[in-house]
Scaffold this active site. Sequence first.
Site, PDB file in Angstrom:
ATOM      1  N   ASP A  48       0.639  -1.183   0.075  1.00  0.00           N
ATOM      2  CA  ASP A  48      -0.126   0.359  -0.122  1.00  0.00           C
ATOM      3  C   ASP A  48       1.241   1.223   0.112  1.00  0.00           C
ATOM      4  O   ASP A  48       2.356   0.898   0.402  1.00  0.00           O
ATOM      5  CB  ASP A  48      -0.799  -0.435   1.107  1.00  0.00           C
ATOM      6  CG  ASP A  48      -0.406   0.446   2.738  1.00  0.00           C
ATOM      7  OD1 ASP A  48       0.510   0.826   2.380  1.00  0.00           O
ATOM      8  OD2 ASP A  48      -0.510  -0.165   3.587  1.00  0.00           O
ATOM      9  N   ASN A  49       0.100   2.437  -0.158  1.00  0.00           N
ATOM     10  CA  ASN A  49       1.111   3.737  -0.775  1.00  0.00           C
ATOM     11  C   ASN A  49       1.816   3.771   0.576  1.00  0.00           C
ATOM     12  O   ASN A  49       3.025   4.546   0.547  1.00  0.00           O
ATOM     13  CB  ASN A  49       0.384   4.495  -0.484  1.00  0.00           C
ATOM     14  CG  ASN A  49       0.223   6.240  -0.517  1.00  0.00           C
ATOM     15  OD1 ASN A  49       0.988   6.996  -1.230  1.00  0.00           O
ATOM     16  ND2 ASN A  49      -0.210   6.910  -0.058  1.00  0.00           N
TER      17      ASN A  49
END
Length: 212
Positions: A48-49
Amino acid sequence: MSVSGHRYFAINKPYNMVSQFISPDKVRLLGDLDFDFPEGTHAVGRLDNNSEGLLLLTTNKRVTRLLFESEQPHKRAYLVMVKNIVTQETIEKLRNGVTIRIKGGVDWVTTPCEAEIVEKPAYIAPREHHPVKEFLPHSWLLITLTEGKFHQVRKMTSAIHHHCDRLIRVSIEDMELGDLPPGGVREIEEETFFRLLKIENWQPEASILPQE
């Protein structure tokens, strides 16, 4: 050129970058890395980011299925920085399985895993974007999983009442991040790629090549 004609890469995905080349949102993309990836390159799985570390890229569409959808589970190891000091008693809870909430609002008891308290490895660089406050009490954990529920590691540390400040994937099976710097790219020979990932049934891919 590999036997199958495909190419394979390991990158150190930086913080604040999504694991894709195209997005309708204004976000940092894999294409922003200083590397000329061939057409058709895509990420194998995702980070994820806010997560960092080892991410695999390839032009071979079969890899995701062979790695993450096979009957044989594959180990993934994560270095995790959490708030406050973690005790051995708490580590035992992680090892034995904790209850997290997964898709559909279902409670899920995580599969027993490997977990230990570690010192911060020397090769882990400070985070450039949104630095973490390492002067406050914290612990570094090494957690190795064979399952991958959505945000599982973060939910596991939350279940033991330690907020995750930093999450770095450092290996998938024998494929290691090593000293690859944030944003760095390493191209890997095809046979080595599959050997390190312990994927044995990849060779039929070569049959798509025309016979001379």
